[in-house]
Enzyme design. Structure first.
Site, short mmCIF file in Angstrom:
data_model
loop_
_atom_site.label_atom_id
_atom_site.label_comp_id
_atom_site.label_asym_id
_atom_site.label_seq_id
_atom_site.Cartn_x
_atom_site.Cartn_y
_atom_site.Cartn_z
N SER A 2 34.23 33.12 46.03
CA SER A 2 35.62 33.25 45.59
C SER A 2 35.77 34.04 44.28
O SER A 2 36.87 34.50 43.98
CB SER A 2 36.28 31.88 45.43
OG SER A 2 35.72 31.19 44.33
N LYS A 25 37.17 29.60 38.39
CA LYS A 25 38.29 30.50 38.68
C LYS A 25 38.73 31.19 37.39
O LYS A 25 38.34 30.81 36.29
CB LYS A 25 39.50 29.74 39.25
CG LYS A 25 39.23 28.94 40.50
CD LYS A 25 38.95 29.80 41.71
CE LYS A 25 38.63 28.89 42.90
NZ LYS A 25 37.94 29.60 43.93
#
Length: 176
Positions: A36, A77
């Site tokens: 990701s 993230k």
């Protein structure tokens, strides 16, 4: 001989205490699991997370952080929106307070998870990120599970900021 053994025992005990304090309060290593954050961080990369940085400074837009999720293990993230910001995505472009973000680190491979969104879509009633909450997105947007899936994260869930990639050795980096 007994004196030498005692000195070694004290030195080893001090080293164990120092390592425990560092891991408990200051820094922790984290292994990136998944794609990701590709290409910024790849599956299997090992990073050092600064756990105390946000005791001294505020979380800022563009910080790469590790946080506890309610669903699985910790996630890594990028912070896109901080308290007071308005964030939306239109045609693969993220707008922060009405201005398009230059996101050279973003990967657009495929079409999934690239839908337009507004903060209202994520359950934020007045369209502004409230105090103590943050919007986070993965750099590999088509496959990333991030705020588009689970909403804003809380300040309490943040473990710390990624400050060093130390593995693999040929890709050591401090700027994300």
């Amino acid at each position: 001989m007994a004196k030498e053994i005692r000195e070694w025992a004290v030195a080893i005990l001090i080293a164990i205490v120092v390592i425990a304090v560092i891991r408990m309060f200051l820094f922790v290593s984290f292994s990136v699991d998944g794609l990701s954050m590709d290409p910024t961080l790849e599956d299997g990369d090992r990073v050092v997370v600064n756990k105390f940085i946000y005791d001294l400074t505020d979380v800022e837009q563009d910080d790469v952080i590790v946080f506890n999720s309610n669903e699985d293990s910790a996630y890594v993230k990028r912070v896109i929106g901080v308290p007071g910001d308005n964030v939306e995505m239109v045609d693969r472009t993220v707008y922060l307070n009405g201005e398009p973000l230059q996101e050279d680190y973003v990967t657009h491979q495929g079409e999934s998870y690239m839908d337009n969104f507004t903060l209202s879509d994520l359950g934020v009633e007045d369209g502004v990120i409230p105090e103590g909450h943050y919007l986070v997105l993965g750099d590999n947007r088509p496959i990333s599970r991030d705020s588009r899936d689970f909403g804003l994260i809380t300040e309490d869930s943040i473990i710390g900021e990624v400050q060093l990639r130390f593995w693999p050795l040929n890709e050591i980096a401090i700027d994300f």
